[in-house]
Design a protein around this motif. Structure first.
Motif, PDB file in Angstrom:
ATOM      1  N   ASN A   1       0.808  -1.215   0.000  1.00 65.34           N
ATOM      2  CA  ASN A   1       0.000   0.000   0.000  1.00 65.34           C
ATOM      3  C   ASN A   1       0.846   1.271   0.000  1.00 65.34           C
ATOM      4  OD1 ASN A   1      -2.453  -1.326  -0.036  1.00 65.34           O
ATOM      5  ND2 ASN A   1      -2.570  -1.448   2.174  1.00 65.34           N
ATOM      6  N   PHE A   2       2.130   1.153   0.291  1.00 63.42           N
ATOM      7  CA  PHE A   2       3.001   2.318   0.349  1.00 63.42           C
ATOM      8  C   PHE A   2       3.817   2.486  -0.927  1.00 63.42           C
ATOM      9  CE2 PHE A   2       2.230   1.272   4.798  1.00 63.42           C
ATOM     10  CZ  PHE A   2       1.700   2.471   5.211  1.00 63.42           C
ATOM     11  N   VAL A   3       3.296   1.982  -2.032  1.00 69.87           N
ATOM     12  CA  VAL A   3       3.971   2.109  -3.309  1.00 69.87           C
ATOM     13  C   VAL A   3       3.946   3.574  -3.739  1.00 69.87           C
ATOM     14  CG1 VAL A   3       3.857   1.434  -5.741  1.00 69.87           C
ATOM     15  CG2 VAL A   3       3.298  -0.216  -3.961  1.00 69.87           C
ATOM     16  N   ASP A   4       5.061   4.028  -4.291  1.00 66.67           N
ATOM     17  CA  ASP A   4       5.127   5.399  -4.788  1.00 66.67           C
ATOM     18  C   ASP A   4       4.241   5.553  -6.017  1.00 66.67           C
ATOM     19  OD1 ASP A   4       6.953   6.348  -2.902  1.00 66.67           O
ATOM     20  OD2 ASP A   4       8.657   5.634  -4.083  1.00 66.67           O
ATOM     21  N   PHE A   5       3.610   6.690  -6.116  1.00 63.83           N
ATOM     22  CA  PHE A   5       2.800   7.024  -7.274  1.00 63.83           C
ATOM     23  C   PHE A   5       3.627   7.903  -8.207  1.00 63.83           C
ATOM     24  CE2 PHE A   5      -0.436   5.131  -4.984  1.00 63.83           C
ATOM     25  CZ  PHE A   5      -1.684   5.242  -5.581  1.00 63.83           C
ATOM     26  N   THR A   6       3.428   7.743  -9.496  1.00 63.81           N
ATOM     27  CA  THR A   6       4.114   8.613 -10.442  1.00 63.81           C
ATOM     28  C   THR A   6       3.489  10.002 -10.377  1.00 63.81           C
ATOM     29  OG1 THR A   6       2.613   8.145 -12.274  1.00 63.81           O
ATOM     30  CG2 THR A   6       4.516   6.660 -12.005  1.00 63.81           C
ATOM     31  N   GLU A   7       4.165  10.968 -10.950  1.00 63.90           N
ATOM     32  CA  GLU A   7       3.630  12.331 -10.964  1.00 63.90           C
ATOM     33  C   GLU A   7       2.293  12.379 -11.701  1.00 63.90           C
ATOM     34  OE1 GLU A   7       5.090  16.672 -12.521  1.00 63.90           O
ATOM     35  OE2 GLU A   7       6.615  15.310 -11.715  1.00 63.90           O
ATOM     36  N   ALA A   8       2.182  11.626 -12.795  1.00 60.11           N
ATOM     37  CA  ALA A   8       0.926  11.589 -13.554  1.00 60.11           C
ATOM     38  C   ALA A   8      -0.201  10.972 -12.718  1.00 60.11           C
ATOM     39  CB  ALA A   8       1.113  10.806 -14.848  1.00 60.11           C
ATOM     40  N   GLU A   9       0.115   9.917 -11.960  1.00 55.14           N
ATOM     41  CA  GLU A   9      -0.895   9.290 -11.099  1.00 55.14           C
ATOM     42  C   GLU A   9      -1.318  10.246  -9.987  1.00 55.14           C
ATOM     43  OE1 GLU A   9       0.066   4.512 -11.244  1.00 55.14           O
ATOM     44  OE2 GLU A   9       1.385   5.791 -10.064  1.00 55.14           O
ATOM     45  N   GLU A  10      -0.358  10.923  -9.389  1.00 49.64           N
ATOM     46  CA  GLU A  10      -0.676  11.896  -8.332  1.00 49.64           C
ATOM     47  C   GLU A  10      -1.607  12.981  -8.867  1.00 49.64           C
ATOM     48  OE1 GLU A  10       2.520  13.547  -6.024  1.00 49.64           O
ATOM     49  OE2 GLU A  10       3.653  11.680  -6.137  1.00 49.64           O
ATOM     50  N   ASP A  11      -1.301  13.478 -10.055  1.00 50.37           N
ATOM     51  CA  ASP A  11      -2.124  14.515 -10.670  1.00 50.37           C
ATOM     52  C   ASP A  11      -3.538  14.001 -10.920  1.00 50.37           C
ATOM     53  OD1 ASP A  11      -2.524  17.115 -11.972  1.00 50.37           O
ATOM     54  OD2 ASP A  11      -2.637  15.934 -13.828  1.00 50.37           O
ATOM     55  N   LEU A  12      -3.638  12.788 -11.450  1.00 52.03           N
ATOM     56  CA  LEU A  12      -4.950  12.211 -11.726  1.00 52.03           C
ATOM     57  C   LEU A  12      -5.750  11.994 -10.443  1.00 52.03           C
ATOM     58  CD1 LEU A  12      -6.976  11.143 -13.753  1.00 52.03           C
ATOM     59  CD2 LEU A  12      -5.792   8.938 -13.694  1.00 52.03           C
ATOM     60  N   VAL A  13      -5.093  11.497  -9.399  1.00 52.37           N
ATOM     61  CA  VAL A  13      -5.775  11.293  -8.113  1.00 52.37           C
ATOM     62  C   VAL A  13      -6.299  12.627  -7.595  1.00 52.37           C
ATOM     63  CG1 VAL A  13      -5.474  10.652  -5.688  1.00 52.37           C
ATOM     64  CG2 VAL A  13      -4.523   9.183  -7.476  1.00 52.37           C
ATOM     65  N   SER A  14      -5.473  13.667  -7.656  1.00 52.71           N
ATOM     66  CA  SER A  14      -5.896  14.993  -7.169  1.00 52.71           C
ATOM     67  C   SER A  14      -7.086  15.526  -7.962  1.00 52.71           C
ATOM     68  CB  SER A  14      -4.740  15.985  -7.261  1.00 52.71           C
ATOM     69  OG  SER A  14      -3.723  15.622  -6.373  1.00 52.71           O
ATOM     70  N   ARG A  15      -7.000  15.421  -9.279  1.00 54.87           N
ATOM     71  CA  ARG A  15      -8.107  15.926 -10.118  1.00 54.87           C
ATOM     72  C   ARG A  15      -9.378  15.120  -9.906  1.00 54.87           C
ATOM     73  NH1 ARG A  15      -7.047  15.487 -15.606  1.00 54.87           N
ATOM     74  NH2 ARG A  15      -5.276  14.147 -15.248  1.00 54.87           N
ATOM     75  N   MET A  16      -9.247  13.809  -9.833  1.00 53.75           N
ATOM     76  CA  MET A  16     -10.424  12.963  -9.621  1.00 53.75           C
ATOM     77  C   MET A  16     -11.032  13.218  -8.244  1.00 53.75           C
ATOM     78  SD  MET A  16     -11.241  11.044 -12.222  1.00 53.75           S
ATOM     79  CE  MET A  16     -12.233   9.797 -11.432  1.00 53.75           C
ATOM     80  N   HIS A  17     -10.185  13.416  -7.225  1.00 57.56           N
ATOM     81  CA  HIS A  17     -10.690  13.650  -5.873  1.00 57.56           C
ATOM     82  C   HIS A  17     -11.503  14.946  -5.832  1.00 57.56           C
ATOM     83  CE1 HIS A  17     -10.699  14.604  -1.569  1.00 57.56           C
ATOM     84  NE2 HIS A  17     -10.787  13.279  -1.429  1.00 57.56           N
ATOM     85  N   ARG A  18     -11.042  15.967  -6.549  1.00 52.52           N
ATOM     86  CA  ARG A  18     -11.820  17.223  -6.607  1.00 52.52           C
ATOM     87  C   ARG A  18     -13.189  16.982  -7.237  1.00 52.52           C
ATOM     88  NH1 ARG A  18      -6.821  19.749  -7.918  1.00 52.52           N
ATOM     89  NH2 ARG A  18      -7.280  19.564 -10.140  1.00 52.52           N
TER      90      ARG A  18
END
Length: 81
Positions: free
Chosen positions: A32-49
């Motif tokens: 569960n502590f796997v690093d996310f890529t920058e693209a994944e982080e961006d997608l998670v942030s946008r989807m969460h909004r």
């Protein structure tokens, strides 16, 4: 086989099963502590909004990620410092 050796054998088996279960839990937690890529982080942030804490929905947009991984990533990134 007498009852005492049967009990001992049963305890040994349960102990080994518990050890395997604990190791499996530790491995799944570590995953569960796997690093996310920058693209994944961006997608998670946008989807969460857009959808809030709907982790299954967000994870469905990121191939190879589970809802638990996404939620853990979000929680860890946004925990109080």
């Amino acid at each position: 086989m007498d009852s005492s050796s049967s009990s001992s054998s049963s305890r040994d088996k349960k102990s080994k099963d518990n050890d395997r279960h604990e190791a499996k839990e530790a491995n799944s937690t570590a995953q569960n502590f796997v690093d996310f890529t920058e693209a994944e982080e961006d997608l998670v942030s946008r989807m969460h909004r857009l959808v809030g804490n709907r982790w299954e929905l967000i994870a469905g947009r990121i191939p190879g990620r589970t809802a638990e991984e996404v939620e853990m990533f979000w929680s860890k990134k946004h925990q109080e410092k």
